[in-house]
Write an enzyme that holds these catalytic residues in place. Structure first.
Site, PDB file in Angstrom:
ATOM      1  N   ARG A  43       0.817  -1.217   0.000  1.00 20.29           N
ATOM      2  CA  ARG A  43       0.000   0.000   0.000  1.00 20.29           C
ATOM      3  C   ARG A  43       0.848   1.263   0.000  1.00 20.29           C
ATOM      4  NH1 ARG A  43      -4.331  -2.114   4.204  1.00 20.29           N
ATOM      5  NH2 ARG A  43      -2.342  -2.633   5.132  1.00 20.29           N
ATOM      6  N   LYS A 140      -0.202 -19.006   4.939  1.00 21.05           N
ATOM      7  CA  LYS A 140      -1.127 -19.274   6.031  1.00 21.05           C
ATOM      8  C   LYS A 140      -1.363 -17.995   6.832  1.00 21.05           C
ATOM      9  CE  LYS A 140       0.695 -20.254   9.978  1.00 21.05           C
ATOM     10  NZ  LYS A 140       1.426 -20.601  11.142  1.00 21.05           N
ATOM     11  N   ASP A 169       2.638 -24.515   2.971  1.00 22.86           N
ATOM     12  CA  ASP A 169       2.979 -24.910   4.329  1.00 22.86           C
ATOM     13  C   ASP A 169       4.491 -25.099   4.273  1.00 22.86           C
ATOM     14  OD1 ASP A 169       3.744 -26.465   6.572  1.00 22.86           O
ATOM     15  OD2 ASP A 169       1.647 -26.963   6.885  1.00 22.86           O
ATOM     16  N   HIS A 170       5.225 -24.180   4.856  1.00 19.39           N
ATOM     17  CA  HIS A 170       6.672 -24.186   4.588  1.00 19.39           C
ATOM     18  C   HIS A 170       7.349 -25.456   5.122  1.00 19.39           C
ATOM     19  CE1 HIS A 170       7.073 -22.523   8.670  1.00 19.39           C
ATOM     20  NE2 HIS A 170       8.346 -22.834   8.638  1.00 19.39           N
ATOM     21  N   HIS A 232       1.445 -27.581  10.242  1.00 10.18           N
ATOM     22  CA  HIS A 232       2.746 -28.255  10.171  1.00 10.18           C
ATOM     23  C   HIS A 232       2.723 -29.678  10.755  1.00 10.18           C
ATOM     24  CE1 HIS A 232       3.761 -24.294   9.093  1.00 10.18           C
ATOM     25  NE2 HIS A 232       4.036 -23.809  10.283  1.00 10.18           N
ATOM     26  N   LYS A 331       5.932 -23.269  22.473  1.00  8.31           N
ATOM     27  CA  LYS A 331       6.905 -22.173  22.430  1.00  8.31           C
ATOM     28  C   LYS A 331       7.561 -22.044  23.794  1.00  8.31           C
ATOM     29  CE  LYS A 331       4.944 -19.367  18.718  1.00  8.31           C
ATOM     30  NZ  LYS A 331       5.921 -19.666  17.656  1.00  8.31           N
TER      31      LYS A 331
HETATM   32  C1  BG6 Z   1       5.051 -20.613  11.615  1.00  6.85           C
HETATM   33  C2  BG6 Z   1       4.360 -20.186  12.875  1.00  6.85           C
HETATM   34  O1  BG6 Z   1       4.138 -21.162  10.688  1.00  6.85           O
HETATM   35  O2  BG6 Z   1       6.044 -21.583  11.917  1.00  6.85           O
HETATM   36  C3  BG6 Z   1       5.348 -19.664  13.891  1.00  6.85           C
HETATM   37  O3  BG6 Z   1       3.410 -19.188  12.580  1.00  6.85           O
HETATM   38  C4  BG6 Z   1       6.453 -20.664  14.120  1.00  6.85           C
HETATM   39  O4  BG6 Z   1       4.718 -19.354  15.121  1.00  6.85           O
HETATM   40  C5  BG6 Z   1       7.046 -21.112  12.793  1.00  6.85           C
HETATM   41  O5  BG6 Z   1       7.457 -20.041  14.921  1.00  6.85           O
HETATM   42  C6  BG6 Z   1       8.032 -22.263  12.986  1.00  6.85           C
HETATM   43  O6  BG6 Z   1       8.707 -22.482  11.787  1.00  6.85           O
HETATM   44  P1  BG6 Z   1      10.164 -23.115  11.788  1.00  6.85           P
HETATM   45  O7  BG6 Z   1      10.489 -23.297  10.354  1.00  6.85           O
HETATM   46  O8  BG6 Z   1      11.062 -22.141  12.491  1.00  6.85           O
HETATM   47  O9  BG6 Z   1      10.052 -24.402  12.545  1.00  6.85           O
END
Ligand code: BG6
Length: 477
Positions: A43, A140, A169-170, A232, A331
Site C-alpha cells: 500500500r 497461512k 505450508d513451509h 505443520h 513455544k
Molecule cells: C510458523 C508459525 O508457521 O512456523 C510460527 O506461525 C512458528 O509461530 C514457525 O514459529 C516455525 O517455523 P520453523 O520453520 O522455524 O520451525
C-alpha cells in the site's frame, strides 16, 4: 533447473515475512535460475528505487549477481479496482521484456484481503492462464476454522482453477520432511514393519525456544493448535502415516494424505482426555530471563490462549488401528527441536536383562535444528554376560551431504515455478485438517484452567499425564 521466465508478484512486500524469508529465498533461487524477477506490491507509495532502498541492507548482503535489477515495486490499494490498472501496466511492461513470462501472485496477507485481491486480479484479466500463465500462492493462515476455510476455497475457485492454486505450508519444503517419503518408499526394510503389528506409537514434536516475537496480536487469536498443529504437525503426520502413492505425482500423493485425515474420527465423538494445553510463564531460556506469555506485548493479561498443545490421535484404518500418534508443539521450551519418533513394540518375551526391561527399538527422525535419522537398537555388552545395551546408528544429513541444503521457501518456490503441486496442500486436505482441529476448538472448556509451564521447561504436566495414562512416556531428545 527450470528456465521459464517467472515474475513473482508479492502482495505484502513491505512486511516482515518478505524480509526474513521470501527475499533471501527469491535470491537463492535466482542464483540457480536467473529467469526469476520479483515485483513487490504494497500500500505504501514507493517506486522501484525507494523499495530497493528500503531493503538496501538485505539486498547488499547478497552477492552482486544482478538480482537487484530484477526487483520492482508497485503500490496498490488492495480493495480499489482502479488501483490495479497500474499493476497490470507494470506486469505487461515486464512481460514485453521477457518472453513467455509466467506470473505468480504471492499473497502474504491477512486472509480478509484475499477475496478483494482475487476479484480485482480477475477483473483485470490477471488470472488468465492463456495470457499470463497465472498461478496464485497463499500464505497461512488458511482460514480460522472449517467454515472459513471452505468459504475461502469457494472464493478462490470463483477466480482461479485448483490447478493454479498453491497453499503454502513451509514445513513441506523442509529437506528432512521431504525425506519422509523417500525413507519409507525407497527402502524395503521399513515398510513391512510400518503398521500396527510392529509399531507401538509415533510421537511428533515441534518445540521452539522463541516466544511470540512481537506477533502477539495474531498469535493470541490463534494459539499453538491453529498456528502449528493444524498445518505443520498434521502435514507431518499425513506423510508418516499415508499409504504408498501410485506415483509421486501431486494427485496421488495428495489423495493418500487426505485419506489419513479422513480416517481420524474419534476426536469428534469425544475430545476430552486426548488433549493437554499449556501457556508459558516467566522463566529462563539459554541463561536469559524471559517474560510470561501474558506479559508479552499485545497479549491480554487474562489470556487463555495456549502456547503449548499435546494431542493423542488415532487413525482408524487397517494399517494404524490402535496405534496412538502423539503430537505436541510448544513455544519457550527448553530446547528447539522438531522430531518424529517411531517406537516399535516391546519384545514378546524377555531373554536378556532379566531384571530390567530391554529398551524398545526406535527410529528417530530429526528435522531441525539438525537433520538426521537414527535407529536405536540393542547389542550385547562386552564380556561373559547376557546383558544388552541400546546403541544408536545415525545418518547425519550435513555430514553426508554437506551444508548446502536449500531453505524450505526456496524449495517451494522452485516447485511453483515448475508447476508441481505435490508439496502444497490441496483444497480437501486443508478442509480435512480443519475438520479435525474444529472438533478440538469446539471443546472450549478444556482451555479454561490452562496450565502455566515455566519458560525453558519441558511443558505442562498434563502432557506427561496424557502418555502416562497409556503407560508410555515422551521421548525427549
Ligand atoms: C510458523 C508459525 O508457521 O512456523 C510460527 O506461525 C512458528 O509461530 C514457525 O514459529 C516455525 O517455523 P520453523 O520453520 O522455524 O520451525
Amino acid at each position: 533447473m527450470e528456465s521459464t521466465n517467472t515474475l513473482f508478484v508479492v502482495f505484502g512486500a513491505t512486511g516482515d515475512l518478505m524480509k526474513k524469508k521470501l527475499f533471501p529465498s527469491f535470491y537463492n533461487l535466482y542464483t540457480k535460475n536467473s529467469n526469476i524477477s520479483v515485483l513487490g506490491v504494497g500500500r505504501q507509495e514507493l517506486d522501484d528505487v525507494t523499495f530497493k532502498e528500503m531493503n538496501n541492507e538485505l539486498l547488499c548482503s547478497f552477492d552482486d549477481l544482478g538480482f537487484k535489477d530484477k526487483v520492482f515495486y508497485q503500490n496498490v490499494q488492495y480493495s480499489e479496482q482502479e488501483s490495479y490498472v497500474h499493476l497490470k501496466e507494470k506486469i505487461d511492461m515486464l512481460k514485453k521484456e521477457q518472453k513467455d513470462l509466467q506470473v505468480i501472485f504471492y499473497l502474504a496477507m491477512p486472509p480478509h484481503l484475499f477475496d478483494p485481491i482475487m476479484q480485482n486480479l480477475k477483473f483485470h484479466g490477471l488470472d488468465s492462464i492463456e495470457i499470463y500463465n497465472t498461478k496464485i500462492v497463499f500464505e497461512k493462515p488458511f482460514g480460522v476454522d472449517l467454515e472459513s476455510a471452505k468459504e475461502l476455497n469457494r472464493t478462490i475457485l470463483k477466480s482461479f482453477k485448483e490447478t493454479q492454486v498453491y497453499r503454502i505450508d513451509h514445513y513441506l519444503g523442509k529437506e528432512a520432511i521431504q525425506n519422509f517419503l523417500t525413507l519409507r518408499f525407497a527402502n524395503s526394510f521399513f515398510e513391512p514393519l510400518w503398521n500396527n503389528n510392529y509399531i507401538d506409537n509415533i510421537q511428533i514434536t515441534g518445540f521452539e525456544t522463541i516466544g511470540v516475537e512481537g506477533r502477539g496480536g495474531y498469535y493470541d487469536t490463534s494459539g499453538a493448535l491453529k498456528d502449528m498443529l493444524q498445518n505443520h504437525l498434521l502435514q507431518m503426520l499425513s506423510l508418516i502415516a499415508m499409504e504408498p502413492p501410485a506415483t509421486l505425482g501431486a494427485k496421488h500423493i495428495r489423495d493418500e494424505k487426505v485419506k489419513v485425515f479422513e480416517a481420524i474420527h474419534h476426536l469428534e465423538k469425544d475430545m476430552k482426555g486426548h488433549i493437554a494445553y499449556g501457556q508459558y510463564g516467566a522463566g529462563n531460556i539459554d541463561g536469559k530471563e524471559v517474560l510470561s506469555y501474558r506479559d508479552e506485548e499485545g497479549i491480554p493479561e487474562d489470556s487463555i490462549t495456549e502456547t503449548y498443545v499435546a494431542l493423542r490421535v488415532f487413525i482408524d484404518n487397517w494399517r494404524w488401528k490402535g496405534v496412538p500418534f502423539y503430537l505436541r508443539t510448544g513455544k519457550r521450551m527448553q530446547k528447539k527441536g522438531t522430531t518424529v519418533v517411531v517406537e516399535f513394540k516391546k519384545l514378546p518375551q524377555l531373554l536378556y536383562n532379566s531384571n530390567d526391561e530391554v529398551d524398545t527399538n526406535k527410529l528417530i527422525i530429526h528435522i531441525q535444528p539438525d537433520a538426521s535419522i537414527s535407529m536405536e537398537f540393542n547389542v550385547k555388552t562386552p564380556g561373559t554376560n547376557t546383558n544388552v545395551d541400546p546403541v544408536i546408528a545415525e545418518f547425519d544429513h550435513k555430514e553426508f551431504f554437506g551444508l548446502d541444503t536449500p531453505e524450505a521457501y526456496e524449495v517451494l518456490f522452485n516447485e511453483i515455478v515448475k508447476g508441481d503441486q505435490s508439496l502444497f496442500a490441496r483444497l480437501d486436505g486443508v478442509e480435512e485438517a480443519w475438520r479435525i482441529v474444529d472438533s478440538i476448538i469446539k471443546c472450549k472448556d478444556l482451555r479454561e484452567n490452562i496450565e502455566v509451564y515455566p519458560s525453558g521447561s519441558l511443558g505442562p504436566k498434563g502432557a506427561e499425564k496424557l502418555l502416562e495414562e497409556d503407560g508410555r512416556k515422551w521421548h525427549n531428545l
